[in-house]
Scaffold this active site. Structure first.
Site, PDB file in Angstrom:
ATOM      1  N   ASN A  11       0.860  -1.190   0.000  1.00 51.51           N
ATOM      2  CA  ASN A  11       0.000   0.000   0.000  1.00 51.51           C
ATOM      3  C   ASN A  11       0.897   1.240   0.000  1.00 51.51           C
ATOM      4  O   ASN A  11       1.441   1.629   1.030  1.00 51.51           O
ATOM      5  CB  ASN A  11      -0.901  -0.026   1.241  1.00 51.51           C
ATOM      6  CG  ASN A  11      -1.858   1.151   1.260  1.00 51.51           C
ATOM      7  OD1 ASN A  11      -1.942   1.916   0.299  1.00 51.51           O
ATOM      8  ND2 ASN A  11      -2.593   1.306   2.366  1.00 51.51           N
ATOM      9  N   HIS A  98     -10.081   1.254   4.396  1.00 52.44           N
ATOM     10  CA  HIS A  98      -8.813   1.495   5.092  1.00 52.44           C
ATOM     11  C   HIS A  98      -9.041   2.505   6.218  1.00 52.44           C
ATOM     12  O   HIS A  98      -9.799   3.461   6.059  1.00 52.44           O
ATOM     13  CB  HIS A  98      -7.741   2.012   4.124  1.00 52.44           C
ATOM     14  CG  HIS A  98      -6.385   1.986   4.739  1.00 52.44           C
ATOM     15  ND1 HIS A  98      -5.948   2.972   5.586  1.00 52.44           N
ATOM     16  CD2 HIS A  98      -5.394   1.066   4.669  1.00 52.44           C
ATOM     17  CE1 HIS A  98      -4.729   2.661   6.011  1.00 52.44           C
ATOM     18  NE2 HIS A  98      -4.363   1.513   5.463  1.00 52.44           N
ATOM     19  N   GLU A 168      -6.657  -5.105  10.186  1.00 56.24           N
ATOM     20  CA  GLU A 168      -5.672  -4.052  10.461  1.00 56.24           C
ATOM     21  C   GLU A 168      -6.060  -3.296  11.733  1.00 56.24           C
ATOM     22  O   GLU A 168      -6.802  -2.313  11.672  1.00 56.24           O
ATOM     23  CB  GLU A 168      -5.650  -3.054   9.298  1.00 56.24           C
ATOM     24  CG  GLU A 168      -5.249  -3.643   7.977  1.00 56.24           C
ATOM     25  CD  GLU A 168      -4.547  -2.593   7.123  1.00 56.24           C
ATOM     26  OE1 GLU A 168      -3.388  -2.819   6.782  1.00 56.24           O
ATOM     27  OE2 GLU A 168      -5.144  -1.546   6.839  1.00 56.24           O
TER      28      GLU A 168
HETATM   29  P1  PGA Z   1       1.921   0.572   7.941  1.00 56.68           P
HETATM   30  O1  PGA Z   1       0.523   0.739   7.202  1.00 56.68           O
HETATM   31  O2  PGA Z   1       2.496  -0.741   7.466  1.00 56.68           O
HETATM   32  O3  PGA Z   1       2.726   1.734   7.521  1.00 56.68           O
HETATM   33  O4  PGA Z   1       1.632   0.547   9.406  1.00 56.68           O
HETATM   34  C1  PGA Z   1      -0.312  -0.361   7.043  1.00 56.68           C
HETATM   35  C2  PGA Z   1      -1.590   0.063   6.387  1.00 56.68           C
HETATM   36  O5  PGA Z   1      -1.976   1.210   6.510  1.00 56.68           O
HETATM   37  O6  PGA Z   1      -2.244  -0.719   5.725  1.00 56.68           O
END
Ligand code: PGA
Length: 269
Positions: A11, A98, A168
């Site tokens: 991402n 998200h 997440e």
């Molecule tokens: P990060 O983001 O790996 O920078 O914590 C993960 C995400 O937002 O999906």
């Protein structure tokens, strides 16, 4: 169907904003991965405007995902990027829900609309769910349940296979100290998510839905999170923006540490 290869979603959020640099980066990424590229299901999610150009340049060698789509199908909604317009640019995968979009105002209702829209346009959906914090009264488990059921109950059963759940936990995303979940807690959450799917949609859906994890995945924790957390893949933010870091993560996760343990201890009964 449960993915036979680890799913890796890079991402890129609002980073890598210059097209030519992204093109170069991906070229280098593929070169450095070599044959290992085929051992994972790698999906890159760049900014909207790079999607079509990257698809045209890398053609079938690349899998791309949009980071979002509009809740609206068409009409008077200035500035919106609709599912159909993303589809028309050759992209058929999208991240929805998200936490950074939820923070900007996407309610669960909006998330449901977006998923319906995406499914209608034959997208594969990466549905992000996750709690803000963990409370002692385990109310957060109810939040996870609601986030799953509100979407699945509005989507045709035949389309469930097109939804990948990305767990997440918000407290782990973009964490300055890279505090991620520990693999044991992640495994418990995966079991819980499969239980919700089992109780509401049956054995088949529970067994065959891909669950991936995102939130401060790094080169150091990726292998443990993937294999001991019992997820089918990783959604990686910051650690995916740099070629070396992403290559190292992929090289680490294609080795299953449990396999070598089996070799050591055998499978005796
Ligand atoms: P990060 O983001 O790996 O920078 O914590 C993960 C995400 O937002 O999906």
């Amino acid at each position: 169907m449960i993915s036979q290869k680890p799913i890796v979603v890079a991402n890129w959020k609002a980073s890598n904003n210059i097209y030519k640099e992204s093109e170069k980066k991906i070229g280098l990424l593929f070169k450095n991965l070599g044959k290992d590229k085929s051992k994972v299901d790698l999906i890159i999610a760049p900014t909207f405007l790079q999607l079509h150009r990257l698809k045209t340049f890398f053609k079938k060698t690349i899998n791309l995902s949009a980071q979002d789509i509009s809740e609206f199908e068409d009409g008077s909604h200035t500035g919106e990027i609709t599912a159909l317009s993303v589809k028309d640019s050759g992209i058929d995968c999208v991240i929805i829900g998200h936490s950074e979009k939820r923070e900007q105002g996407d309610t669960q209702e909006v998330v449901v609309k977006k998923v319906k829209n995406a499914i209608k346009n034959n997208f594969k959906v990466i549905l992000c769910i996750g709690e803000k914090e963990r409370d002692d009264n385990i109310k957060y488990l109810k939040i996870i349940e609601d986030q799953i059921i509100s979407v699945f109950s509005k989507v045709d059963k035949n389309q469930y296979e097109n939804i990948t759940i990305a767990y997440e936990p918000i407290w782990a995303i973009n964490n300055k100290n890279n505090i991620s979940i520990d693999s044991h807690s992640l495994h418990s959450m995966v079991i819980y998510i499969r239980k919700i799917l089992l109780e509401n949609y049956g054995d088949n859906v529970s067994k065959n839905t891909n669950i991936i994890y995102g939130g401060s995945v790094t080169v150091e924790n990726a292998q443990d999170i993937l294999w001991n957390g019992e997820v089918q893949g990783l959604l990686i933010g910051r650690a995916s923006w740099d070629v070396d870091s992403l290559v190292n993560i992929i090289k680490n996760i294609i080795i299953n540490p449990k396999k070598s343990l089996l070799k050591v201890y055998g499978n005796k009964k």
